[in-house]
Design an enzyme around this catalytic site. Structure first.
Site, short mmCIF file in Angstrom:
data_model
loop_
_atom_site.label_atom_id
_atom_site.label_comp_id
_atom_site.label_asym_id
_atom_site.label_seq_id
_atom_site.Cartn_x
_atom_site.Cartn_y
_atom_site.Cartn_z
N CYS A 31 0.85 -1.20 0.00
CA CYS A 31 0.00 0.00 0.00
C CYS A 31 0.88 1.24 0.00
CB CYS A 31 -0.88 0.00 1.23
SG CYS A 31 -2.02 -1.38 1.22
N TYR A 170 -5.67 -13.45 -3.48
CA TYR A 170 -5.05 -12.96 -2.24
C TYR A 170 -5.72 -13.56 -1.01
CZ TYR A 170 -3.73 -9.18 1.11
OH TYR A 170 -3.27 -8.44 2.17
N HIS A 173 -2.67 -11.48 5.31
CA HIS A 173 -2.78 -10.34 6.23
C HIS A 173 -4.07 -10.30 7.02
CE1 HIS A 173 0.21 -8.69 3.20
NE2 HIS A 173 0.84 -8.62 4.36
N ASP A 266 4.08 -9.14 9.25
CA ASP A 266 4.69 -9.15 7.92
C ASP A 266 5.66 -7.96 7.80
OD1 ASP A 266 5.22 -9.81 5.29
OD2 ASP A 266 3.44 -8.81 4.50
#
Ligand code: ADP
Ligand code: SF4
Length: 682
Positions: A31, A170, A173, A266
């Site tokens: 991001c 995906y 997360h 992460d």
């Protein structure tokens, strides 16, 4: 210079499904707060990484449908065909530099509050949505599941039409509905999508097959998967079901992009994961279970570590988000034998903080980050000097160092004067705190670069007075003399000095850095609320003091929630035996005792031998103010960094860079012609 042959393996092309990446450098999706709100900035941000040599550059997460709307955050958006031209900007630009482009398609499930689309969020089973918004997600029907599969396919087709090469499915997360389906904590369904692991993975498998059928002939399909969430049985874990999931899906994608969850794990900061490759023990098993290439991350900045990852069979491809932010030209520098020119990420997560604040990205190490289109800044190129005039920079903290380097790169003759015997300013102290050694890279990178410049003269042990500066007769002067911590308690909670404080000889962080030794019981009053209060508490407790940390905020080091550290800091301080008192302000102080009052008007006392005040700072601008009295003698006279307005290290670096870029530029210093994204009114 030529590349060191030991790094050749990093530059071997690698096949990913129907495509070939030119090398093993892969900017994984990350991001940047630009996205659909700032599409030209987004494109330029990724383009520069393609120019810097990354074999693959990816988007951030991209919403595939209005039922997955993460407003107010600006991530990517591909709700319908009208979004395609924005993405074309990025793919065309990156392709021109020879990179493949990847897009991370995402349905956020109950992580999206849908504040713009206002559609009820969805989840495998009914659940309160993730975040503070007072709303719940509804459980998905079979029709919703069919729709979700179709939305993925439609988004994949649009992604291909937009020019993307690698299309992501995906499940990472804890942000993706596909991952939510995998977890019994969220999935209590009794149909074929709930219950057994096979059922919980069914939707992911179907989406992988659907997307591959739709675009897999020309595009590569990547699967991003969090192998461990580090929360035990409540989450995915390597010692639990993760290996079975990898086994079930092993050959379906063309590429495995593996990491750990949640984002705080992460993108762990260096304070909590000091070493490169910190995900290896969680992700290395994947390669043994698939014939497809595997990419993974671990804040890799060392070419030797990257080679070792590949040679030891941990990864096939070196993934990076933050290292590519701090230095978009990292691959090129390795390729050109310029290892020492790499601007290494310090693991501070200022980049992450901006995304969490719904603001455009910035970086402590790379002041051009996020400014590629808006200000036209390039990380490796800078406008030449406007004259042969020399420039004097006073103070060699982050602001003075960066200003000197950028000015030297412009071609100016730079004199850098520093009062102490070392370059670095606040970095020299803060990098000594427990877990902060990587902050030294802010200094080390610039110190080395400056040492290579024939047009820079450095004068250490040179505390300049206003008379000294005037006597030098240098036309351009930048004053970067920093700031010091207040002793009187003024900060956010107290806008007036705290009564009685002066009688207890309060210490400040500057005193501690200068070697002051507090008494056995220390009360830290942290109204700064970023990292310093917690870090000093840790340092003093480790040295044998009994620390009580008091903050007016609702949580200790509360601003670090934006850098994903708050919970980790709290745990560490509690584990060390530090007493934490939140939501309390100092009401009264007398010898050895502070009376505190909470926002609920509860009172309590803390006894101490020493009190450390971390509230706010005062610009160290006496020199600047004295020079202002002679302003007409200078063509340029500016305070920069903390001397201008105290803030983060990132802000000081940016300020120094900004002043250097702006030197001798015509027009309004504070409002240069920003390129702005203006909505088209058609
Ligand atoms: P910033 O974060 O804005 O770069 P720092 O506090 O890290 O600020 O650095 C300021 C630097 O300026 C320190 O290294 C300090 O020693 C130096 N300095 C302060 N006053 C003078 C002066 N009069 N002459 C030269 N250097 C100075
Ligand atoms: Fe690394 Fe900090 Fe830059 Fe993020 S902001 S890329 S963590 S140096």
């Amino acid at each position: 210079m030529a590349r060191d042959p030991k790094y050749d393996i990093l530059f071997e092309p690698i096949r990913i499904g129907p495509l070939t990446a030119r090398n093993r450098f892969y900017q994984v999706p990350h991001c940047n707060g630009l996205g659909h709100g700032h599409p030209r900035s987004e494109a330029a941000n990724r383009e520069i990484k393609a120019e810097g040599g990354w074999g693959v550059v990816c988007t951030q997460e991209v919403e595939i449908h209005p039922t997955s709307d993460v407003s107010p955050f600006f991530e990517g958006r591909l709700w319908d065909d009208r979004d395609i031209p924005q993405h074309r900007l990025m793919t065309d630009a990156a392709h021109e530099h020879g990179a493949l482009t990847g897009i991370e398609l995402l349905h956020s499930g109950f992580h999206a509050a849908n504040m713009y689309s206002r559609i009820a969020p969805m989840a495998p089973s009914p659940i309160v949505i993730d975040g503070e918004y007072p709303r719940q997600a509804r459980g998905m029907s079979r029709r919703d599941i069919r729709d979700l599969r179709r939305w993925h396919v439609e988004a994949a087709l649009r992604a291909r039409a937009a020019g993307y090469d690698i299309i992501y499915v995906y499940a990472g997360h804890d942000l993706s509905v596909l991952q939510h389906f995998m977890k019994p904590l969220y999935n209590q369904r009794s149909d074929e999508y709930g219950g057994s692991l096979e059922n919980r993975v069914r939707l992911t498998k179907e989406v992988l097959i659907d997307v591959k059928e739709a675009v897999g002939d020309t595009c590569a399909i990547a699967f991003r998967f969090a192998t461990d969430e580090l929360i035990g049985e409540d989450g995915l874990q390597v010692s639990g079901e993760s290996q079975d999931i990898v086994g079930m899906l092993a050959e379906l994608p063309d590429l495995w992009d593996v990491n750990i969850a949640d984002w705080s794990n992460d993108s762990s900061t260096a304070r909590f994961e000091p070493s490169e490759g910190y995900q290896e023990s969680y992700t290395s098993f994947v390669k043994s279970m698939t014939s497809k290439p595997v990419v993974g991350v671990g804040r890799f900045t060392s070419a030797d570590t990257m080679v070792s990852q590949i040679k030891r069979g941990v990864l096939d491809i070196i993934g990076a988000a933050r290292p590519s932010i701090a230095d978009p030209f990292l691959p090129r520098k390795i390729d050109e034998g310029r290892i020492e020119d790499i601007r290494e990420c310090i693991g501070c997560n200022i980049c992450v903080s901006q995304d969490n604040l719904a603001a455009p990205i910035r970086c402590t190490q790379n002041p051009t980050q996020g400014e590629e289109w808006k200000l036209g800044w390039h990380p490796e190129r800078i406008e030449g000097a406007a004259s042969d005039d020399p420039v004097l920079v006073i103070g060699a903290g982050p602001a003075g160092l960066e200003a000197s380097l950028a000015l030297a790169n412009r071609g100016y003759a730079v004199m850098l004067a520093e009062a102490s015997e070392a370059l670095g300013g606040r970095i020299n102290h803060e990098s000594e705190l427990p877990g902060f050694s990587s902050y030294g890279r802010v200094r080390d990178y610039r110190e080395y670069q400056l040492s290579q410049k024939p047009n820079v003269d450095i004068y250490l042990d040179n505390r300049l007075s206003a008379d000294d500066v005037v006597a030098l007769e240098i036309p351009h002067v930048l004053v970067a003399t920093g700031a010091h911590w207040r002793r009187d308690g003024i900060g956010r909670a107290h806008l007036r000095p705290i009564d009685g404080l002066e009688q207890v000889n309060p210490l400040t962080p500057d005193d501690l850095f200068a070697g002051a030794e507090p008494g056995p019981r220390v009360m830290i009053y942290d109204d700064d609320r970023y990292y310093l209060g917690g870090a000093l508490a840790e340092m003093l407790q480790q040295r044998g003091h009994q620390v009580c940390l008091v903050t007016p905020d609702v949580r200790v080091s509360n601003w670090t929630s934006h850098t994903l550290e708050q919970a980790k800091i709290e745990t560490r301080l509690l584990d060390l035996g530090i007493e934490i008192i939140v939501s309390h302000e100092i009401d009264e102080i007398e010898a050895g005792r502070a009376r505190l009052e909470s926002n609920l008007r509860q009172q309590r006392e803390v006894e101490f031998d020493s009190i450390v005040m971390i509230t706010s700072r005062i610009a160290h601008d006496e020199l600047y103010q004295a020079l202002l009295a002679n302003e007409d003698r200078f063509a340029t006279l500016r305070a920069i960094g903390d001397c201008h307005a105290p803030g983060t290290v990132a802000a000081a670096v940016y300020d120094g860079h900004y002043a250097a870029r702006g030197l001798q530029r015509e027009g309004d210093f504070y409002a240069p012609l920003y390129s702005r994204e203006l909505p088209a009114l058609d």
